[in-house]
Write an enzyme that holds these catalytic residues in place. Structure first.
Site, PDB file in Angstrom:
ATOM      1  N   GLY A  46       0.838  -1.192   0.000  1.00  0.00           N
ATOM      2  CA  GLY A  46       0.000   0.000   0.000  1.00  0.00           C
ATOM      3  C   GLY A  46       0.872   1.241   0.000  1.00  0.00           C
ATOM      4  N   GLU A  47       0.729   2.065   1.030  1.00  0.00           N
ATOM      5  CA  GLU A  47       1.517   3.284   1.153  1.00  0.00           C
ATOM      6  C   GLU A  47       2.697   3.112   2.101  1.00  0.00           C
ATOM      7  OE1 GLU A  47      -1.215   6.233   2.493  1.00  0.00           O
ATOM      8  OE2 GLU A  47      -2.410   6.222   0.654  1.00  0.00           O
ATOM      9  N   GLY A  75       3.374 -15.267  13.147  1.00  0.00           N
ATOM     10  CA  GLY A  75       2.305 -16.036  13.759  1.00  0.00           C
ATOM     11  C   GLY A  75       1.845 -17.156  12.849  1.00  0.00           C
ATOM     12  N   ASP A 100     -10.919 -12.341  22.890  1.00  0.00           N
ATOM     13  CA  ASP A 100      -9.549 -12.840  23.070  1.00  0.00           C
ATOM     14  C   ASP A 100      -8.746 -11.851  23.908  1.00  0.00           C
ATOM     15  OD1 ASP A 100      -7.608 -14.789  22.800  1.00  0.00           O
ATOM     16  OD2 ASP A 100      -6.773 -13.947  20.961  1.00  0.00           O
ATOM     17  N   LYS A 134       0.001  -5.938   9.423  1.00  0.00           N
ATOM     18  CA  LYS A 134      -0.410  -7.310   9.671  1.00  0.00           C
ATOM     19  C   LYS A 134      -0.804  -7.908   8.325  1.00  0.00           C
ATOM     20  CE  LYS A 134      -3.415 -10.031  12.724  1.00  0.00           C
ATOM     21  NZ  LYS A 134      -4.448  -9.926  13.784  1.00  0.00           N
TER      22      LYS A 134
END
Length: 469
Positions: free
Chosen positions: A21-22, A32, A147, A52
């Site tokens: 993206g930017e 993960g 969570d 992420k």
């Protein structure tokens, strides 16, 4: 592709220099099982960000892809100082989605416990005040985190305002009401999502969660912050789950110097049946303050909603102008009563209507939305040029003061003997101009996605509202 280095930059793990993206990737921060977290910088401004990015093998699964996108939509809706801010989201050329979030300098509470050990009760209270404020906004918006754990609470590096924390990772968040982020059928009854060390019994059974599910996790977090360990531990996931379902929770006082009052707060959070827990985060925080501070600290939970309407006239309005003003104020009074407010102050060119906020989170949110609709109705149409409206949430001053004249109300004192509250109009009434609806952050909180708003220049925590979305 290999000739220009693109394959190296955009393989399964993104390499430094990859443009997402930017943002330009600097390094991988956390790997993960479902996604990776990268540190990056904005290509133009250089502002750091956390990226992420879903792993390629996971991105092909439709449910995982929708859940990832849902997290972005959830975070964008939940604007709050103690919830991580989303800067943008999109997809790589190979279809992998990403979320760009503010970069948080600090460490999560699990890492802090590992390095320094348990926190003092006052430190725990300071953390939970902020976590609770974040949960209040999420629950009011119809979202349950599901969570909440020490790893998902990040303590920021200490600044001028002192240390603060932010709640992160809404990847398994679920909507409580239709239309809320996560209210789709991505997670069904019978599907277990969350972390075993913090999961409420109803989560383990695969039942539909609600706000009290998060409060069970708050109890686990409280226990862990006070003692340095979770209340239930085991060598397998099944063993931990069985303890959450059937074993009586231990008292924090068995492992740390904790008062009986604080033990009672934690144990109520950890009750097996959600009906036996606290009804909402505000009730929990009130008892937690009392347990830690002995009831000496004032409860800072907002108690009432105020609608202030100010009529505007020219220097010499004439009889017709005064009649229009009176009609506008009469309409304001009628709409306020229909919305469930009580007109407490009436002047020659103004009125103040108030209502106590319900304890139920959903009803409280519905009341605020109704009053904001009233404000929009009063600042639209023929009367818009002569009325200015401000909506605010605060404590309510004493009944005797509330029925006094407007001039007296402007300097009213609250029940505790402190100047302020809804009756102290100069503290919150905003001169937004004719035909303007101004709301404070406390009145708008959790409703940002329902109304079109923009910050009032030069006024902290004030917003102009122009329409319903």
């Amino acid at each position: 592709m290999a000739g220009n280095g693109e394959e190296a930059l955009y393989g399964e793990e993104l390499r430094p220099g990859a443009l997402v993206g930017e943002w330009v990737v600097e390094r991988v921060q956390v790997r993960g099982p479902v996604s990776a977290l990268y540190r990056a910088r904005h290509a133009r401004t250089g502002v750091p960000a956390a990226l992420k990015v879903l792993h390629p093998q996971v991105a092909t699964a439709a449910v995982a892809l929708r859940r990832f996108r849902r997290e972005a939509a959830t975070l964008q809706r939940l604007h709050h100082p103690h919830i991580v801010t989303v800067l943008g989201y999109g997809e790589l050329s190979d279809g992998r989605p990403f979320i760009a979030m503010e970069w948080l300098e600090g460490q999560d509470l699990a890492a802090e416990l590992a390095t320094r050990g348990p926190l003092s009760p006052r430190e725990v209270l300071a953390v939970l005040e902020q976590v609770g404020a974040a949960l209040r906004v999420a629950h009011a918006a119809g979202v349950v985190h599901r969570d909440l754990k020490a790893q998902n609470v990040v303590r920021l590096a200490q600044g001028q305002g002192g240390p603060s924390v932010k709640l992160v990772d809404f990847g398994v968040a679920k909507g409580l009401v239709p239309g809320a982020p996560g209210s789709s059928s991505l997670t069904h009854t019978g599907v277990v999502l969350g972390t075993p060390l913090s999961m409420a019994p109803e989560q383990i059974r695969g039942q539909v969660p609600d706000a009290r599910t998060d409060l069970y996790a708050v109890g686990v977090l409280l226990f862990q912050l006070l003692t340095g360990m979770p209340p239930f531990q085991g060598t397998t996931r099944h063993e931990v789950e069985q303890q959450h379902l059937h074993a009586p929770p231990p008292r924090p006082g068995e492992h740390a110097p904790v008062s009986a009052a604080l033990d009672a707060v934690v144990l109520r959070c950890l009750r097996k049946e959600r009906e036996d827990r606290y009804p909402d985060v505000d009730a929990l925080l009130e008892d937690l303050r009392g347990a830690v501070l002995g009831g000496a600290a004032p409860v800072e939970v907002p108690r009432a909603l105020g609608l202030y309407v100010q009529g505007r006239t020219t220097a010499d309005p004439g009889p017709a102008g005064m009649e229009d003003l009176d009609a506008g104020l009469e309409r304001a009074s009628a709409l306020a009563l229909e919305a469930g407010l009580e007109v407490r102050v009436v002047g020659s060119a103004c009125l103040l209507a108030v209502a106590s906020l319900p304890d139920d989170v959903r009803r409280e949110r519905e009341l605020r939305a109704r009053v904001l609709d009233v404000g929009l109705a009063l600042t639209r149409g023929e009367a818009a040029a002569s009325l200015a409206v401000t909506v605010h949430v605060d404590r309510l001053a004493s009944d005797a003061a509330s029925r006094s004249a407007p001039d007296a109300a402007a300097s009213a004192w609250d029940d505790a003997g402190n100047e302020g509250g809804l009756l102290h109009l100069p503290a919150w009434v905003q001169d937004g101009g004719d035909g303007a609806l101004v709301v404070t952050g406390a009145a708008l909180r959790g409703l940002e996605a329902d109304f079109v708003s923009s910050p009032v220049p030069g006024a902290k925590d004030r917003f102009w509202l122009s329409a319903r979305r």
